[in-house]
Design an enzyme around this catalytic site. Structure first.
Site, short mmCIF file in Angstrom:
data_model
loop_
_atom_site.label_atom_id
_atom_site.label_comp_id
_atom_site.label_asym_id
_atom_site.label_seq_id
_atom_site.Cartn_x
_atom_site.Cartn_y
_atom_site.Cartn_z
N ASP A 83 3.57 59.07 46.52
CA ASP A 83 2.17 58.72 46.76
C ASP A 83 1.80 58.83 48.24
O ASP A 83 2.00 57.88 49.02
CB ASP A 83 1.91 57.29 46.26
N ASP A 117 -4.39 62.30 48.80
CA ASP A 117 -3.76 61.22 48.05
C ASP A 117 -3.14 61.72 46.75
O ASP A 117 -3.84 61.92 45.75
CB ASP A 117 -4.84 60.15 47.75
N1 LIG Z 1 -3.90 54.92 47.56
C1 LIG Z 1 -5.33 55.24 47.66
C2 LIG Z 1 -5.98 54.57 48.80
C3 LIG Z 1 -6.09 55.22 50.03
C4 LIG Z 1 -6.70 54.57 51.08
C5 LIG Z 1 -7.19 53.30 50.88
C6 LIG Z 1 -7.87 52.61 51.95
C7 LIG Z 1 -8.40 51.36 51.88
C8 LIG Z 1 -8.94 51.15 53.12
C9 LIG Z 1 -8.73 52.29 53.86
O1 LIG Z 1 -8.08 53.20 53.14
N2 LIG Z 1 -7.07 52.68 49.71
C10 LIG Z 1 -6.47 53.29 48.69
#
Ligand SMILES: NCc1ccc(-c2ccco2)nc1
Length: 330
Positions: free
Chosen positions: A218, A34
């Site tokens: 991102d 990320d």
């Molecule tokens: N931008 C950061 C991020 C990455 C994944 C997730 C996420 C939530 C549920 C599954 O995955 N949330 C935020």
């Protein structure tokens, strides 16, 4: 040295998961790399049992090289409303053949429902600035910051692909991974993100519009979130495209012929074109024929977000040595 790790898309390319080895003997977890955050956190043996749902967990008690960072903790919340929190260990971590002997591994005690529901996602590996790492009382370095000085070059690249595996490479730029030239543009990391300003955009074969709005690259975001005026102008050109408050955003026919979306990089006239078919992002729950749009408004965020819908149309160089982003077609 350099490193290369294959990353695999989940359904609808909602996220891309990359194998990471943690501890001795190695425990392999599949993490969401990320570039929009800076915590390396994992589901663990300490995660509340009601919060675990099929994920692979890291158990520090089974690692001879794990060391607890006593009195250290972390808690993070993301733009999509998800969150997680827990304690901190250090352990040896290997990504794509590159090893950091003492990486801060943030083990989760609690995670929000969205993470629990995401059964294949075992945690996140942050690649934004370590300045926004949430570990208390002392912020910890990202994997990239820990390995950067050893790399042949202080860069990593993201080569995400639609519906098929791509690569995160560290320390080198693969000349076979892109076409044409890489166009570089300055990064402003004052908010901790890989922030940059596109030079403008075009919808389909329409005229290029010079506008600049602060954006971030991102990899941990699924969609392309643009200024509401741009999103509105885009869907005005989509047959059957409209804002659906029940769906929570713009929707369009899944089998339609949505126009491409191009954005400009630097004034060099370099363009990246997101194919219109990427914008029919995923069928809404109530149908197979109506899709949630891959372009949505960035209303309320404060900057635009170039997430996977846009990134998978490009070869992207995250150049920490020169504080710049490189974009190339592929
Ligand atoms: N931008 C950061 C991020 C990455 C994944 C997730 C996420 C939530 C549920 C599954 O995955 N949330 C935020």
């Amino acid at each position: 040295p350099t490193g290369s790790a294959e990353t695999k898309p989940e359904e609808n390319d909602v996220e891309y998961l990359t194998p990471v080895s943690i501890g001795t003997p190695p425990q392999v977890l599949n993490l969401d790399f990320d570039t929009g955050s800076s915590d390396f956190w994992v589901f663990s043996s300490e995660t509340s049992k009601s919060d675990v749902n099929g994920q692979t967990v890291y158990d520090p008690d089974k690692s001879s090289t794990a060391k607890e960072m006593e009195g250290y903790s972390w808690q993070i919340s993301y733009g999509d409303g998800s969150y997680s929190s827990g304690d901190v260990y250090t352990d040896t971590v290997t990504v794509g053949g590159l090893t950091v002997p003492s990486q801060a591994v943030e083990v989760a005690r609690r995670v929000s429902d969205a993470f629990t529901a995401d059964t294949n996602n075992d945690g996140l590996l942050g690649l934004a600035s370590s300045a926004i790492n949430t570990v208390d009382p002392v912020a910890q370095k990202t994997f990239f910051d820990n390995v950067k000085s050893d790399l042949d070059a202080p860069v990593f690249t993201a080569d995400l692909k639609a519906g098929t595996p791509g690569y995160y490479n560290f320390g080198f730029i693969d000349p076979n991974a892109y076409t044409g030239n890489i166009t570089y543009t300055p990064v402003d990391d004052s908010q901790g993100f890989w922030a940059w300003t596109p030079s403008g955009y075009a919808i389909g074969s329409g005229q290029f519009k010079n506008t600049s709005s602060l954006s971030i690259a991102d990899t941990g975001a699924s969609l392309l979130l643009l200024p509401s005026s741009v999103a509105k102008a885009y869907y005005a050109r989509v047959a059957g495209g409209h804002y659906d408050s029940t769906a929570g955003g713009y929707t369009l026919p899944c089998n339609g012929s949505a126009p491409d979306f191009s954005f400009g990089v630097a004034d060099a006239g370099a363009r990246i074109t997101v194919p219109g078919k990427y914008i029919a992002y995923a069928p809404t729950t109530s149908s197979g024929t109506i899709c949630f749009g891959g372009i949505q408004s960035d209303e309320g965020i404060g900057f635009s977000i170039y997430g996977d819908v846009a990134l998978k149309a490009a070869f992207v160089v995250f150049d920490a040595g020169n504080q710049q982003l490189g974009w190339a077609a592929k």
